[in-house]
Write a protein that holds these residues in place. Sequence first.
Motif, PDB file in Angstrom:
ATOM      1  N   GLU A  69       0.857  -1.276   0.058  1.00  0.00           N
ATOM      2  CA  GLU A  69       0.110   0.029  -0.227  1.00  0.00           C
ATOM      3  C   GLU A  69       1.045   1.305  -0.070  1.00  0.00           C
ATOM      4  O   GLU A  69       1.772   1.345   1.010  1.00  0.00           O
ATOM      5  CB  GLU A  69      -0.924   0.094   1.190  1.00  0.00           C
ATOM      6  CG  GLU A  69      -1.858   1.276   1.447  1.00  0.00           C
ATOM      7  CD  GLU A  69      -2.680   1.249   2.682  1.00  0.00           C
ATOM      8  OE1 GLU A  69      -3.840   1.248   2.377  1.00  0.00           O
ATOM      9  OE2 GLU A  69      -2.139   1.236   3.504  1.00  0.00           O
ATOM     10  N   ILE A  70       0.746   2.216  -0.975  1.00  0.00           N
ATOM     11  CA  ILE A  70       1.566   3.300  -1.155  1.00  0.00           C
ATOM     12  C   ILE A  70       0.810   4.456  -1.803  1.00  0.00           C
ATOM     13  O   ILE A  70      -0.506   4.418  -1.934  1.00  0.00           O
ATOM     14  CB  ILE A  70       2.640   3.076  -2.220  1.00  0.00           C
ATOM     15  CG1 ILE A  70       2.064   2.977  -3.657  1.00  0.00           C
ATOM     16  CG2 ILE A  70       3.527   1.952  -1.708  1.00  0.00           C
ATOM     17  CD1 ILE A  70       2.787   2.904  -4.930  1.00  0.00           C
ATOM     18  N   ILE A  77      -2.737  -1.524 -10.147  1.00  0.00           N
ATOM     19  CA  ILE A  77      -3.489  -1.290  -8.760  1.00  0.00           C
ATOM     20  C   ILE A  77      -4.328  -2.474  -8.563  1.00  0.00           C
ATOM     21  O   ILE A  77      -4.852  -3.056  -9.556  1.00  0.00           O
ATOM     22  CB  ILE A  77      -4.468  -0.122  -8.911  1.00  0.00           C
ATOM     23  CG1 ILE A  77      -3.601   1.207  -9.147  1.00  0.00           C
ATOM     24  CG2 ILE A  77      -5.364  -0.006  -7.930  1.00  0.00           C
ATOM     25  CD1 ILE A  77      -4.498   2.267  -9.451  1.00  0.00           C
ATOM     26  N   ASP A  78      -4.106  -2.900  -7.299  1.00  0.00           N
ATOM     27  CA  ASP A  78      -5.108  -4.194  -7.005  1.00  0.00           C
ATOM     28  C   ASP A  78      -6.405  -3.445  -6.303  1.00  0.00           C
ATOM     29  O   ASP A  78      -6.534  -3.177  -5.028  1.00  0.00           O
ATOM     30  CB  ASP A  78      -4.177  -4.968  -5.964  1.00  0.00           C
ATOM     31  CG  ASP A  78      -5.128  -6.236  -5.624  1.00  0.00           C
ATOM     32  OD1 ASP A  78      -6.259  -6.209  -5.528  1.00  0.00           O
ATOM     33  OD2 ASP A  78      -4.367  -7.279  -5.110  1.00  0.00           O
ATOM     34  N   PHE A  79      -7.328  -3.278  -7.173  1.00  0.00           N
ATOM     35  CA  PHE A  79      -8.480  -2.662  -6.873  1.00  0.00           C
ATOM     36  C   PHE A  79      -9.264  -3.141  -5.396  1.00  0.00           C
ATOM     37  O   PHE A  79      -9.815  -2.778  -4.645  1.00  0.00           O
ATOM     38  CB  PHE A  79      -9.507  -2.342  -7.970  1.00  0.00           C
ATOM     39  CG  PHE A  79      -9.076  -1.208  -8.827  1.00  0.00           C
ATOM     40  CD1 PHE A  79      -9.512  -0.064  -8.597  1.00  0.00           C
ATOM     41  CD2 PHE A  79      -8.419  -1.744  -9.843  1.00  0.00           C
ATOM     42  CE1 PHE A  79      -9.143   0.861  -9.419  1.00  0.00           C
ATOM     43  CE2 PHE A  79      -8.045  -0.816 -10.954  1.00  0.00           C
ATOM     44  CZ  PHE A  79      -8.460   0.516 -10.595  1.00  0.00           C
ATOM     45  N   LYS A  80      -9.324  -4.816  -5.357  1.00  0.00           N
ATOM     46  CA  LYS A  80      -9.999  -5.266  -4.296  1.00  0.00           C
ATOM     47  C   LYS A  80      -9.384  -5.248  -3.074  1.00  0.00           C
ATOM     48  O   LYS A  80     -10.064  -4.873  -2.196  1.00  0.00           O
ATOM     49  CB  LYS A  80      -9.871  -7.017  -4.860  1.00  0.00           C
ATOM     50  CG  LYS A  80     -10.743  -7.920  -3.773  1.00  0.00           C
ATOM     51  CD  LYS A  80     -10.525  -9.239  -4.276  1.00  0.00           C
ATOM     52  CE  LYS A  80     -11.183 -10.210  -3.260  1.00  0.00           C
ATOM     53  NZ  LYS A  80     -11.391 -11.635  -3.679  1.00  0.00           N
ATOM     54  N   GLU A  81      -7.978  -5.251  -3.036  1.00  0.00           N
ATOM     55  CA  GLU A  81      -7.249  -4.916  -1.805  1.00  0.00           C
ATOM     56  C   GLU A  81      -7.290  -3.653  -1.265  1.00  0.00           C
ATOM     57  O   GLU A  81      -7.330  -3.255  -0.270  1.00  0.00           O
ATOM     58  CB  GLU A  81      -5.800  -5.587  -1.808  1.00  0.00           C
ATOM     59  CG  GLU A  81      -5.666  -7.018  -2.040  1.00  0.00           C
ATOM     60  CD  GLU A  81      -6.267  -7.654  -0.452  1.00  0.00           C
ATOM     61  OE1 GLU A  81      -5.993  -6.958   0.735  1.00  0.00           O
ATOM     62  OE2 GLU A  81      -7.061  -8.760  -0.715  1.00  0.00           O
ATOM     63  N   SER A  82      -7.356  -2.694  -2.352  1.00  0.00           N
ATOM     64  CA  SER A  82      -7.490  -1.032  -2.133  1.00  0.00           C
ATOM     65  C   SER A  82      -8.774  -1.052  -1.405  1.00  0.00           C
ATOM     66  O   SER A  82      -8.869  -0.343  -0.449  1.00  0.00           O
ATOM     67  CB  SER A  82      -7.088  -0.726  -3.336  1.00  0.00           C
ATOM     68  OG  SER A  82      -5.655  -0.709  -3.869  1.00  0.00           O
ATOM     69  N   SER A  87      -8.021   2.104   1.200  1.00  0.00           N
ATOM     70  CA  SER A  87      -6.666   2.629   0.785  1.00  0.00           C
ATOM     71  C   SER A  87      -7.080   3.956   0.070  1.00  0.00           C
ATOM     72  O   SER A  87      -6.438   4.933   0.316  1.00  0.00           O
ATOM     73  CB  SER A  87      -5.735   1.826  -0.067  1.00  0.00           C
ATOM     74  OG  SER A  87      -5.481   0.575   0.636  1.00  0.00           O
ATOM     75  N   PHE A  88      -8.256   4.005  -0.671  1.00  0.00           N
ATOM     76  CA  PHE A  88      -8.551   5.079  -1.428  1.00  0.00           C
ATOM     77  C   PHE A  88      -8.856   6.098  -0.674  1.00  0.00           C
ATOM     78  O   PHE A  88      -8.673   7.458  -0.756  1.00  0.00           O
ATOM     79  CB  PHE A  88      -9.691   4.732  -2.475  1.00  0.00           C
ATOM     80  CG  PHE A  88      -9.287   3.729  -3.506  1.00  0.00           C
ATOM     81  CD1 PHE A  88      -7.954   3.894  -4.285  1.00  0.00           C
ATOM     82  CD2 PHE A  88     -10.133   2.899  -3.884  1.00  0.00           C
ATOM     83  CE1 PHE A  88      -7.609   3.071  -5.149  1.00  0.00           C
ATOM     84  CE2 PHE A  88      -9.753   1.964  -4.968  1.00  0.00           C
ATOM     85  CZ  PHE A  88      -8.486   2.043  -5.353  1.00  0.00           C
ATOM     86  N   ALA A  91      -6.317   8.295   0.515  1.00  0.00           N
ATOM     87  CA  ALA A  91      -5.232   8.862  -0.748  1.00  0.00           C
ATOM     88  C   ALA A  91      -3.962   7.988  -0.919  1.00  0.00           C
ATOM     89  O   ALA A  91      -3.074   8.271  -1.221  1.00  0.00           O
ATOM     90  CB  ALA A  91      -4.525  10.171  -0.544  1.00  0.00           C
ATOM     91  N   LYS A  92      -4.388   6.478  -0.909  1.00  0.00           N
ATOM     92  CA  LYS A  92      -3.342   5.479  -1.103  1.00  0.00           C
ATOM     93  C   LYS A  92      -4.007   4.469  -1.966  1.00  0.00           C
ATOM     94  O   LYS A  92      -5.049   4.471  -2.164  1.00  0.00           O
ATOM     95  CB  LYS A  92      -3.074   4.855   0.195  1.00  0.00           C
ATOM     96  CG  LYS A  92      -2.059   5.864   1.102  1.00  0.00           C
ATOM     97  CD  LYS A  92      -1.820   5.183   2.430  1.00  0.00           C
ATOM     98  CE  LYS A  92      -0.810   5.796   3.142  1.00  0.00           C
ATOM     99  NZ  LYS A  92      -0.520   5.103   4.533  1.00  0.00           N
ATOM    100  N   ALA A  93      -2.963   3.615  -2.292  1.00  0.00           N
ATOM    101  CA  ALA A  93      -3.501   2.329  -3.191  1.00  0.00           C
ATOM    102  C   ALA A  93      -2.611   1.097  -2.949  1.00  0.00           C
ATOM    103  O   ALA A  93      -1.583   1.452  -2.755  1.00  0.00           O
ATOM    104  CB  ALA A  93      -3.748   2.837  -4.579  1.00  0.00           C
ATOM    105  N   VAL A  94      -3.252   0.168  -3.051  1.00  0.00           N
ATOM    106  CA  VAL A  94      -2.537  -1.311  -2.843  1.00  0.00           C
ATOM    107  C   VAL A  94      -1.927  -1.507  -4.147  1.00  0.00           C
ATOM    108  O   VAL A  94      -2.915  -1.727  -5.456  1.00  0.00           O
ATOM    109  CB  VAL A  94      -3.517  -2.418  -2.556  1.00  0.00           C
ATOM    110  CG1 VAL A  94      -2.499  -3.724  -2.527  1.00  0.00           C
ATOM    111  CG2 VAL A  94      -3.897  -2.058  -0.895  1.00  0.00           C
TER     112      VAL A  94
END
Length: 357
Positions: A69-70, A77-82, A87-88, A91-94
């Motif tokens: 996660e960054i 982008i791994d939308f499912k994990e994000s 994460s969103f 303001a982050k994303a996996v």
Amino acid sequence: MKNNRKVPIKNILYMFSYIWDKAEEIDLTLRDNNDDFDSPNILAKLFIENVKDILKIGLYREYKSHTEEIKGIRGKIDFKESLNQLSFENAKAVCEYDNFHENNIINQIIKTTTYRLYKSKDVQEVYRRELNNILLYFNNVDIIEITDKSFNIHFNRNNYYTYFIIMICKLIKECTMLSEDDGRYKFINILDDNKKMELIFELFINKFYVIELKNTYKVYSQQHLNWNLENGQQNILPLMRMDTVLYGKYSNKTIIIDTKYYSDYLNKHYYSEEDKKSLISENLYQMNAYMNNINTNNELIGMLLYPMPYSENEISEKYNIDVVSNGVAKKAILQIQTINLSAEWRKIKENLLSIIE
């Protein structure tokens, strides 16, 4: 350190130089060196010189998939994990991305071997200081437990420049063990393991003749022979594979070489007289089978080749025998030959060539 090896490390390295196709390179390293070749310091020196060559090119790096996660976006982008980690909202994303890194199995083997030599009580201080400096280049590389499986490396055009140093690492791994006394490494005698040395000797003999006789002989390894038998179930017959076969390019000659490695190649168990020893009969039966099942019209020589690291019984005998080839009885030569691996390398090379020519 005093070493009681009857085959010097220098000669073992020469043998490996042919197996690795590095005969000229190792010859230049050893030719004018005055070190004690009965000590492991020559291995340390060979290792250090070749690691320096690697460092000039640069440590081998490869891509490795990494997920974390960054902030921002990198790679995929791994939308499912994000969504699962919210994460969103922060303001982050996996993201899954490839990282170009040096902490791979090749560098791990090199660093671990460097450490193994550095921790060896048998390596001189002057080499240990160089090894300590080399370790600084591997700060981001892990030390691992090296096993035989560690050397199952897929070499390609990007990492092939590390092949030679990895083979040196493999040899050092075979020659060292951890001392139970103080956690330091000590060198062991690889010659004590007849099974390992039999394979090394077989590979060396084959590659030696491939290189040294390339202009006069075609040299093959592990060539398969069919039994000259008719009828019956052929699939239940054992395979016959000859260690090394030489076919003359310009001479009418075929030479079968079967290498054996024993601490004593003369039979200790059955004496026809009180002080008389004989060759191991199974070796002779095996060569006889090869010579009677190879189909060639050439002059045929079958050679049993024994090294002399232990026994002082030097043998160089030739016997005329009758064999059947292509269904025709013919005369052939059975040769029993020893080669003294404790001699000067120049002499070993001369002897190996002379027994063929």
